[in-house]
Design an enzyme around this catalytic site. Structure first.
Site, short mmCIF file in Angstrom:
data_model
loop_
_atom_site.label_atom_id
_atom_site.label_comp_id
_atom_site.label_asym_id
_atom_site.label_seq_id
_atom_site.Cartn_x
_atom_site.Cartn_y
_atom_site.Cartn_z
N ASP A 36 -11.99 17.73 38.45
CA ASP A 36 -10.90 16.51 38.31
C ASP A 36 -11.53 15.46 37.60
OD1 ASP A 36 -8.93 14.86 38.76
OD2 ASP A 36 -9.41 14.34 40.82
N ASP A 257 -5.96 14.12 32.66
CA ASP A 257 -6.38 14.56 33.91
C ASP A 257 -6.29 16.11 34.12
OD1 ASP A 257 -6.74 14.82 36.82
OD2 ASP A 257 -4.99 13.75 37.26
#
Length: 381
Positions: A36, A257
């Protein structure tokens, strides 16, 4: 590419994100954690667990590791937690109990969360040639109370490896060992065979170079996320600006992201994009607006099971950089009966999701403060 670059494999997680494999503890235990770039903290589910979501892997148990070390409440690493403090945290608690545990709590956009204690442990990675790289005293969270959120767990991961730009991220912590605060990854399409592996590399040798590279500056704002400024999108030959009536800006700051599958833009921008898309799509595909009842996101979907070859789409970054996207990088199959556009509207936050990054070598260089994109067949990388 140097086979001894420090790196790891990324495994697709049931079409929803990528899990990084590494080993932790002494003796080492294999950990599979969601990669992440939108967050900092490294954490994994730990025994003894008060509440853990389903996973097919054995949970980490600090009692079995000779290199596990608790971090106290008064330690400098504990102060780096910032907003990742438990909601009942008192600023005076570390003065009262300086040798107490350093408690954390993180919550994500999909309502998943983890609560536990901060600690240090040895993490090992393996290069493509089998060379083992040992990274000592890496700060991570041992999660004893974990929730996968309303979507639920796939069973394929045990936590999160935060790759953001804050001090507790994996990238920041290992920078002194690998020759710099930089990394890159090459994501295979999420619809690829689950056995296909993506690659992530860290430090020296991870730079994105050569013909076809598009680089754009990182926006200099506080926080753990990598933010780029996007001026708009070209659909066929029509440019749709990403200016917003809410911010009065002529561009949209978007978080790059890897942990979010889809792109996300404010509603007024989404509406303009959809209007232009509808002009280019075959009317027989019956495009319509789909609203997801779970997160209230709004998407454009087609009554088709085949991804259309048109339109041609390009993303324009501030500074003149332009990334051209193939059909598989802008459309995805949904519920086996629809094809949907990979840019939705959920909130006013801009997200440059993983779908736009598939089959690109994406590099983050915090020393140069740039993000770079290079078209690459990631199955062969």
């Amino acid at each position: 590419m140097d086979p001894d670059i420090v790196g790891s494999t990324l495994l697709t997680d049931s079409g929803d994100g990528f899990n990084m494999k590494f080993s932790m503890g002494t003796p080492p235990l294999d950990i599979y954690a969601a990669a992440d770039t939108g967050s900092d903290l490294i954490w994994t589910q730990c025994q003894p667990c008060q509440a853990c979501y389903e996973t097919k892997y054995a949970l980490f148990d600090s009692r079995n590791s000779s290199t596990y070390r608790n971090i106290t409440c008064s330690a400098s690493e504990c102060r780096f937690l910032g907003e990742a403090r438990p909601p009942n945290y008192s600023p005076n608690i570390c003065r009262k109990f300086p040798e107490g545990n350093c408690d954390y709590r993180v919550t994500y956009a999909d309502k998943a969360s983890s609560t536990g204690v901060l600690a240090k442990e040895t993490i090992t990675l393996t290069s493509r040639t089998g060379k083992v790289v040992t990274l000592k005293d890496i700060v991570f969270g041992c999660g004893f109370l974990n929730d996968a959120g309303p979507v639920g767990a796939t069973g394929n991961q045990m936590g999160v490896i935060g790759l953001g730009k804050g001090p507790l991220s994996f990238v920041s912590q290992i920078a002194p060992y690998v020759g710099g605060n930089k990394f890159s990854y090459c994501l295979v399409p999420l619809t690829t065979d689950p056995s296909a592996k993506s690659q992530i590399n860290f430090g020296n040798g991870s730079e994105v170079l050569g013909e076809g590279v598009v680089s754009t500056p990182l926006v200099d704002i506080e926080g753990e996320s990598y933010v780029v400024a996007v001026e708009g999108i070209t659909i066929e030959n029509e440019f749709v600006p990403f200016n917003s009536s809410k911010t009065l800006a002529n561009k949209l700051n978007m978080i790059v992201d890897s942990g979010s599958t889809l792109g996300d833009v404010p509603r007024d921008i989404f509406d303009r994009v959809v209007t232009q898309l509808n002009k280019t799509l075959d009317p027989e595909l019956e495009p319509y607006i789909y609203t997801d009842s779970e997160d209230n996101s709004i998407s454009l979907c087609l009554k088709s099971t085949t991804i259309p070859n048109e339109p041609k789409v390009a993303i324009h970054f501030e500074g003149g950089g332009k990334v051209e996207l193939m059909a598989e990088q802008i459309f995805f199959r949904f519920k086996n009966e629809l094809v949907c556009f990979g840019m939705q509207s959920t909130s006013d936050i801009g997200i440059y999701g993983a779908i736009f990054q598939e089959n690109f070598l994406v590099g983050f260089d915090l020393d140069r403060k740039v993000v770079s994109f290079k078209p690459t067949n990631c199955l062969n990388y």
